[in-house]
Design a protein around this motif. Structure first.
Motif, PDB file in Angstrom:
ATOM      1  N   ALA A   1       0.762  -1.308   0.104  1.00  0.00           N
ATOM      2  CA  ALA A   1      -0.059  -0.070   0.133  1.00  0.00           C
ATOM      3  C   ALA A   1       0.957   1.366   0.060  1.00  0.00           C
ATOM      4  O   ALA A   1       2.022   1.176   0.656  1.00  0.00           O
ATOM      5  CB  ALA A   1      -0.905   0.020   1.011  1.00  0.00           C
ATOM      6  N   GLU A   2       0.566   2.283  -0.741  1.00  0.00           N
ATOM      7  CA  GLU A   2       1.153   3.545  -0.686  1.00  0.00           C
ATOM      8  C   GLU A   2       0.317   4.683  -0.595  1.00  0.00           C
ATOM      9  O   GLU A   2      -0.909   4.552  -0.839  1.00  0.00           O
ATOM     10  CB  GLU A   2       1.762   3.725  -2.227  1.00  0.00           C
ATOM     11  CG  GLU A   2       2.517   2.449  -2.795  1.00  0.00           C
ATOM     12  CD  GLU A   2       3.288   2.543  -4.216  1.00  0.00           C
ATOM     13  OE1 GLU A   2       1.966   2.498  -4.860  1.00  0.00           O
ATOM     14  OE2 GLU A   2       4.414   2.447  -4.470  1.00  0.00           O
TER      15      GLU A   2
ATOM     16  N   LEU B   1      -4.814   6.822   0.048  1.00  0.00           N
ATOM     17  CA  LEU B   1      -4.019   5.561   0.016  1.00  0.00           C
ATOM     18  C   LEU B   1      -4.570   4.709  -1.259  1.00  0.00           C
ATOM     19  O   LEU B   1      -5.534   4.697  -1.661  1.00  0.00           O
ATOM     20  CB  LEU B   1      -4.769   4.792   1.076  1.00  0.00           C
ATOM     21  CG  LEU B   1      -4.133   3.328   1.545  1.00  0.00           C
ATOM     22  CD1 LEU B   1      -2.600   3.676   2.022  1.00  0.00           C
ATOM     23  CD2 LEU B   1      -4.978   2.805   2.885  1.00  0.00           C
ATOM     24  N   SER B   2      -3.627   3.841  -1.919  1.00  0.00           N
ATOM     25  CA  SER B   2      -3.313   3.278  -3.189  1.00  0.00           C
ATOM     26  C   SER B   2      -2.742   1.786  -2.774  1.00  0.00           C
ATOM     27  O   SER B   2      -1.806   1.569  -2.023  1.00  0.00           O
ATOM     28  CB  SER B   2      -2.913   3.803  -4.070  1.00  0.00           C
ATOM     29  OG  SER B   2      -2.915   3.193  -5.356  1.00  0.00           O
ATOM     30  N   VAL B   3      -3.786   0.953  -3.243  1.00  0.00           N
ATOM     31  CA  VAL B   3      -3.011  -0.385  -3.539  1.00  0.00           C
ATOM     32  C   VAL B   3      -3.328  -0.989  -4.637  1.00  0.00           C
ATOM     33  O   VAL B   3      -4.587  -1.106  -4.983  1.00  0.00           O
ATOM     34  CB  VAL B   3      -3.296  -1.215  -1.950  1.00  0.00           C
ATOM     35  CG1 VAL B   3      -4.795  -1.728  -2.204  1.00  0.00           C
ATOM     36  CG2 VAL B   3      -2.485  -2.696  -1.922  1.00  0.00           C
TER      37      VAL B   3
ATOM     38  N   LEU C   1      -8.414   4.460  -2.367  1.00  0.00           N
ATOM     39  CA  LEU C   1      -9.396   4.141  -1.176  1.00  0.00           C
ATOM     40  C   LEU C   1     -10.208   5.403  -1.385  1.00  0.00           C
ATOM     41  O   LEU C   1      -9.766   6.570  -1.439  1.00  0.00           O
ATOM     42  CB  LEU C   1      -8.654   4.250  -0.173  1.00  0.00           C
ATOM     43  CG  LEU C   1      -9.648   4.264   1.202  1.00  0.00           C
ATOM     44  CD1 LEU C   1     -10.306   2.979   1.150  1.00  0.00           C
ATOM     45  CD2 LEU C   1      -8.890   4.218   2.570  1.00  0.00           C
ATOM     46  N   VAL C   2     -11.527   5.226  -1.579  1.00  0.00           N
ATOM     47  CA  VAL C   2     -12.314   6.406  -2.066  1.00  0.00           C
ATOM     48  C   VAL C   2     -13.524   6.544  -0.634  1.00  0.00           C
ATOM     49  O   VAL C   2     -14.022   7.436  -0.216  1.00  0.00           O
ATOM     50  CB  VAL C   2     -13.384   6.311  -3.162  1.00  0.00           C
ATOM     51  CG1 VAL C   2     -12.400   6.217  -4.231  1.00  0.00           C
ATOM     52  CG2 VAL C   2     -13.956   4.952  -2.980  1.00  0.00           C
TER      53      VAL C   2
ATOM     54  N   LEU D   1     -15.601  -1.927   6.509  1.00  0.00           N
ATOM     55  CA  LEU D   1     -16.159  -1.822   5.067  1.00  0.00           C
ATOM     56  C   LEU D   1     -15.415  -0.686   4.464  1.00  0.00           C
ATOM     57  O   LEU D   1     -15.487   0.322   4.970  1.00  0.00           O
ATOM     58  CB  LEU D   1     -17.722  -1.640   5.049  1.00  0.00           C
ATOM     59  CG  LEU D   1     -18.311  -1.799   3.799  1.00  0.00           C
ATOM     60  CD1 LEU D   1     -18.344  -3.071   3.203  1.00  0.00           C
ATOM     61  CD2 LEU D   1     -19.808  -0.983   3.836  1.00  0.00           C
ATOM     62  N   SER D   2     -14.633  -1.148   3.256  1.00  0.00           N
ATOM     63  CA  SER D   2     -14.035   0.164   2.507  1.00  0.00           C
ATOM     64  C   SER D   2     -14.306  -0.181   1.082  1.00  0.00           C
ATOM     65  O   SER D   2     -14.460  -1.129   0.584  1.00  0.00           O
ATOM     66  CB  SER D   2     -12.339  -0.112   2.675  1.00  0.00           C
ATOM     67  OG  SER D   2     -11.919  -1.438   2.229  1.00  0.00           O
ATOM     68  N   SER D   3     -14.324   1.317   0.404  1.00  0.00           N
ATOM     69  CA  SER D   3     -14.566   1.098  -1.102  1.00  0.00           C
ATOM     70  C   SER D   3     -13.290   1.708  -1.735  1.00  0.00           C
ATOM     71  O   SER D   3     -12.746   2.692  -1.317  1.00  0.00           O
ATOM     72  CB  SER D   3     -15.618   2.309  -1.215  1.00  0.00           C
ATOM     73  OG  SER D   3     -15.932   2.104  -2.797  1.00  0.00           O
ATOM     74  N   TRP D   4     -12.790   1.142  -2.831  1.00  0.00           N
ATOM     75  CA  TRP D   4     -11.792   1.280  -3.566  1.00  0.00           C
ATOM     76  C   TRP D   4     -12.185   1.563  -5.251  1.00  0.00           C
ATOM     77  O   TRP D   4     -12.879   0.764  -5.746  1.00  0.00           O
ATOM     78  CB  TRP D   4     -10.695   0.117  -3.481  1.00  0.00           C
ATOM     79  CG  TRP D   4     -10.171  -0.282  -2.102  1.00  0.00           C
ATOM     80  CD1 TRP D   4     -10.854  -0.966  -1.130  1.00  0.00           C
ATOM     81  CD2 TRP D   4      -8.951   0.385  -1.517  1.00  0.00           C
ATOM     82  NE1 TRP D   4     -10.012  -1.143  -0.113  1.00  0.00           N
ATOM     83  CE2 TRP D   4      -9.169  -0.313  -0.420  1.00  0.00           C
ATOM     84  CE3 TRP D   4      -8.007   0.896  -1.976  1.00  0.00           C
ATOM     85  CZ2 TRP D   4      -8.010  -0.263   0.794  1.00  0.00           C
ATOM     86  CZ3 TRP D   4      -6.879   1.249  -1.184  1.00  0.00           C
ATOM     87  CH2 TRP D   4      -6.916   0.505   0.077  1.00  0.00           C
TER      88      TRP D   4
END
Length: 133
Positions: free
Chosen positions: A28-29, A35-37, A42-43, A49-52
């Protein structure tokens, strides 16, 4: 974590994520947008619960799995084993029908309808219900 839309399990350990799809471990960066993976941003989300958002604008929604399922059962392995067993049984059933061997086909159909394919010694009733869904 379990991807609710795409149906895969994501193991997250610190800043590393393994999507269990043969692509290896992704780091992850923190980028300008957050945050991005694996190219997904990541939105938003909640603790469980997470939304990407993927580069092609599709979204992944991750829900945190029950720790008991993850730690004790490794449900994704049971899923793959169950689906393999069911596929092999379906092939045998199809072959028996093609050969007009109705006695064997009948026995195989009984196994199919009983939900055959679980390793009863390692799969709980709750996991069986989830796998059959």
């Amino acid at each position: 974590w379990e991807d609710l839309a795409m149906g895969f399990i994501v193991n997250v350990d610190g800043d590393k994520a393994d999507f269990n799809d043969g692509t290896g471990v992704w780091k992850a960066e923190v980028v300008s947008g957050g945050l991005s993976v694996r190219g997904a941003q990541l939105v938003g989300g909640l603790p469980d619960l997470s939304s990407w958002r993927l580069p092609d604008r599709r979204e992944m929604v991750w829900g945190r799995l029950d720790p008991e399922i993850v730690n004790e059962a490794q449900l994704h392995k049971h899923f793959l084993n169950y689906k393999l067993a069911r596929t092999l049984l379906r092939r045998q059933l199809s072959a028996a029908m093609a050969q007009n061997d109705f006695e064997v086909a009948g026995a195989l159909l009984e196994l199919w309808e009983s939900g055959w394919g679980f390793h009863r010694e390692t799969t709980t009733p709750e996991q069986e219900l989830r796998l059959r869904a």
